[in-house]
Structures are given as structure tokens and as C-alpha cells.
Design a protein around this motif. Structure first.
Motif, PDB file in Angstrom:
ATOM      1  N   PHE A   4       0.797  -1.216   0.000  1.00 33.61           N
ATOM      2  CA  PHE A   4       0.000   0.000   0.000  1.00 33.61           C
ATOM      3  C   PHE A   4       0.834   1.272   0.000  1.00 33.61           C
ATOM      4  CE2 PHE A   4      -3.754  -2.335   0.175  1.00 33.61           C
ATOM      5  CZ  PHE A   4      -3.542  -3.410   1.018  1.00 33.61           C
ATOM      6  N   LYS A   5       2.077   1.194  -0.452  1.00 36.15           N
ATOM      7  CA  LYS A   5       2.939   2.378  -0.509  1.00 36.15           C
ATOM      8  C   LYS A   5       3.253   2.710  -1.958  1.00 36.15           C
ATOM      9  CE  LYS A   5       5.274   1.417   3.841  1.00 36.15           C
ATOM     10  NZ  LYS A   5       6.543   1.082   4.454  1.00 36.15           N
ATOM     11  N   GLY A   6       2.275   3.072  -2.724  1.00 33.77           N
ATOM     12  CA  GLY A   6       2.501   3.338  -4.134  1.00 33.77           C
ATOM     13  C   GLY A   6       2.298   4.796  -4.486  1.00 33.77           C
ATOM     14  N   ARG A   7       2.448   5.087  -5.767  1.00 35.66           N
ATOM     15  CA  ARG A   7       2.256   6.442  -6.271  1.00 35.66           C
ATOM     16  C   ARG A   7       0.821   6.663  -6.719  1.00 35.66           C
ATOM     17  NH1 ARG A   7       7.836   5.480  -7.862  1.00 35.66           N
ATOM     18  NH2 ARG A   7       7.213   3.918  -9.328  1.00 35.66           N
ATOM     19  N   GLU A   8       0.023   5.629  -6.710  1.00 44.65           N
ATOM     20  CA  GLU A   8      -1.348   5.695  -7.214  1.00 44.65           C
ATOM     21  C   GLU A   8      -2.318   5.623  -6.045  1.00 44.65           C
ATOM     22  OE1 GLU A   8      -3.589   2.420  -9.683  1.00 44.65           O
ATOM     23  OE2 GLU A   8      -2.313   3.609 -10.984  1.00 44.65           O
ATOM     24  N   ALA A   9      -3.350   6.461  -6.080  1.00 44.22           N
ATOM     25  CA  ALA A   9      -4.360   6.450  -5.023  1.00 44.22           C
ATOM     26  C   ALA A   9      -5.113   5.119  -5.024  1.00 44.22           C
ATOM     27  CB  ALA A   9      -5.352   7.597  -5.236  1.00 44.22           C
ATOM     28  N   HIS A  10      -5.533   4.699  -3.851  1.00 48.51           N
ATOM     29  CA  HIS A  10      -6.290   3.452  -3.740  1.00 48.51           C
ATOM     30  C   HIS A  10      -7.571   3.512  -4.563  1.00 48.51           C
ATOM     31  CE1 HIS A  10      -3.798   1.722  -0.545  1.00 48.51           C
ATOM     32  NE2 HIS A  10      -3.658   2.957  -0.135  1.00 48.51           N
ATOM     33  N   ARG A  12      -8.070   5.063  -7.345  1.00 53.13           N
ATOM     34  CA  ARG A  12      -7.743   4.865  -8.761  1.00 53.13           C
ATOM     35  C   ARG A  12      -7.513   3.386  -9.055  1.00 53.13           C
ATOM     36  NH1 ARG A  12      -5.589   7.223 -13.483  1.00 53.13           N
ATOM     37  NH2 ARG A  12      -3.964   5.959 -14.419  1.00 53.13           N
ATOM     38  N   SER A  13      -6.760   2.723  -8.186  1.00 52.69           N
ATOM     39  CA  SER A  13      -6.528   1.283  -8.363  1.00 52.69           C
ATOM     40  C   SER A  13      -7.847   0.528  -8.347  1.00 52.69           C
ATOM     41  CB  SER A  13      -5.622   0.740  -7.256  1.00 52.69           C
ATOM     42  OG  SER A  13      -4.335   1.275  -7.349  1.00 52.69           O
ATOM     43  N   PHE A  14      -8.746   0.902  -7.449  1.00 54.16           N
ATOM     44  CA  PHE A  14     -10.039   0.238  -7.356  1.00 54.16           C
ATOM     45  C   PHE A  14     -10.878   0.481  -8.612  1.00 54.16           C
ATOM     46  CE2 PHE A  14     -14.478  -0.107  -6.039  1.00 54.16           C
ATOM     47  CZ  PHE A  14     -14.474  -1.413  -5.563  1.00 54.16           C
ATOM     48  N   LYS A  16      -9.834   1.174 -11.628  1.00 53.88           N
ATOM     49  CA  LYS A  16      -9.238   0.414 -12.723  1.00 53.88           C
ATOM     50  C   LYS A  16      -9.600  -1.060 -12.608  1.00 53.88           C
ATOM     51  CE  LYS A  16      -4.872   1.230 -13.564  1.00 53.88           C
ATOM     52  NZ  LYS A  16      -3.460   1.534 -13.312  1.00 53.88           N
ATOM     53  N   ALA A  17      -9.595  -1.585 -11.397  1.00 53.94           N
ATOM     54  CA  ALA A  17      -9.944  -2.986 -11.186  1.00 53.94           C
ATOM     55  C   ALA A  17     -11.394  -3.256 -11.590  1.00 53.94           C
ATOM     56  CB  ALA A  17      -9.716  -3.371  -9.721  1.00 53.94           C
ATOM     57  N   VAL A  18     -12.291  -2.367 -11.210  1.00 49.06           N
ATOM     58  CA  VAL A  18     -13.708  -2.547 -11.539  1.00 49.06           C
ATOM     59  C   VAL A  18     -13.930  -2.484 -13.052  1.00 49.06           C
ATOM     60  CG1 VAL A  18     -16.014  -1.516 -11.340  1.00 49.06           C
ATOM     61  CG2 VAL A  18     -14.568  -1.745  -9.310  1.00 49.06           C
ATOM     62  N   SER A  19     -13.355  -1.482 -13.714  1.00 51.58           N
ATOM     63  CA  SER A  19     -13.571  -1.355 -15.160  1.00 51.58           C
ATOM     64  C   SER A  19     -12.963  -2.536 -15.921  1.00 51.58           C
ATOM     65  CB  SER A  19     -13.021  -0.028 -15.683  1.00 51.58           C
ATOM     66  OG  SER A  19     -11.618   0.023 -15.586  1.00 51.58           O
ATOM     67  N   TRP A  20     -11.817  -3.010 -15.464  1.00 54.03           N
ATOM     68  CA  TRP A  20     -11.186  -4.168 -16.102  1.00 54.03           C
ATOM     69  C   TRP A  20     -12.029  -5.416 -15.898  1.00 54.03           C
ATOM     70  CZ3 TRP A  20      -8.253  -5.541 -19.802  1.00 54.03           C
ATOM     71  CH2 TRP A  20      -7.688  -6.818 -19.839  1.00 54.03           C
ATOM     72  N   ARG A  21     -12.601  -5.576 -14.711  1.00 54.74           N
ATOM     73  CA  ARG A  21     -13.410  -6.766 -14.434  1.00 54.74           C
ATOM     74  C   ARG A  21     -14.692  -6.755 -15.244  1.00 54.74           C
ATOM     75  NH1 ARG A  21     -11.094 -10.134 -14.948  1.00 54.74           N
ATOM     76  NH2 ARG A  21     -13.081 -11.172 -15.091  1.00 54.74           N
TER      77      ARG A  21
END
Length: 82
Positions: A4-10, A12-14, A16-21
Motif C-alpha cells: 500500500f505504498k505506491g504512487r497511485e491512489a487506492h 484509482r486502483s479500485f 481500474k480494477a472494476v472497469s477491467w473486471r
């Protein structure tokens, strides 16, 4: 935790995950329907894989956000932008 130490907000990751799924689930449904001939079976297959794949993708993205390989250093990026 290191994931959980990235350059991307959680968020945004979520997102992207939803749209990809959504895209992946449509693909899974269509392929399952093609191979089984049953839209009911295809729906069951597509629904069962949605949550597991979304969770796996989220953690995969968060883990990769900690990998610096393939990124230009800030100084190099600033020089190219100038």
C-alpha cells in the motif's frame, strides 16, 4: 504493509480494477456461452469469477506500484519535459 505504498491512489486502483473486471466478465460470459451453449452456465461462470479476479487485480496493481523498474527518474523526466 508494503503493498500500500505506491504512487497511485487506492481509489484509482479500485476504479481500474472494476472497469477491467467488467470487460473481463463480458469476455468470460461470451466465451463460456460459446463453449457450453448455455447462457445460464455462462452466467454462473462469469459471476463466480468476478470478485476473485477483481481482488487479485487490485493487489497486483498495488504490488507493481512499489516496483521502480521501468520508470524514469524525476530528473530525467524533467530534462525531457524542458
Amino acid at each position: 504493509m508494503f503493498l500500500f505504498k505506491g504512487r497511485e491512489a487506492h481509489s484509482r486502483s479500485f476504479a481500474k480494477a472494476v472497469s477491467w473486471r467488467i470487460l473481463g466478465s463480458i469476455d468470460t460470459f461470451l466465451l463460456s456461452w460459446f463453449f457450453t451453449g448455455s447462457p445460464k452456465a455462462a452466467g454462473a461462470i462469469a459471476v463466480s469469477e468476478v470478485l476473485t479476479k477483481m481482488v487479485l487485480y487490485y493487489f497486483h496493481e498495488r504490488a507493481w506500484s512499489n516496483v521502480s523498474w521501468g520508470f524514469q527518474k524525476d530528473e530525467q523526466a524533467a530534462e525531457k519535459a524542458a
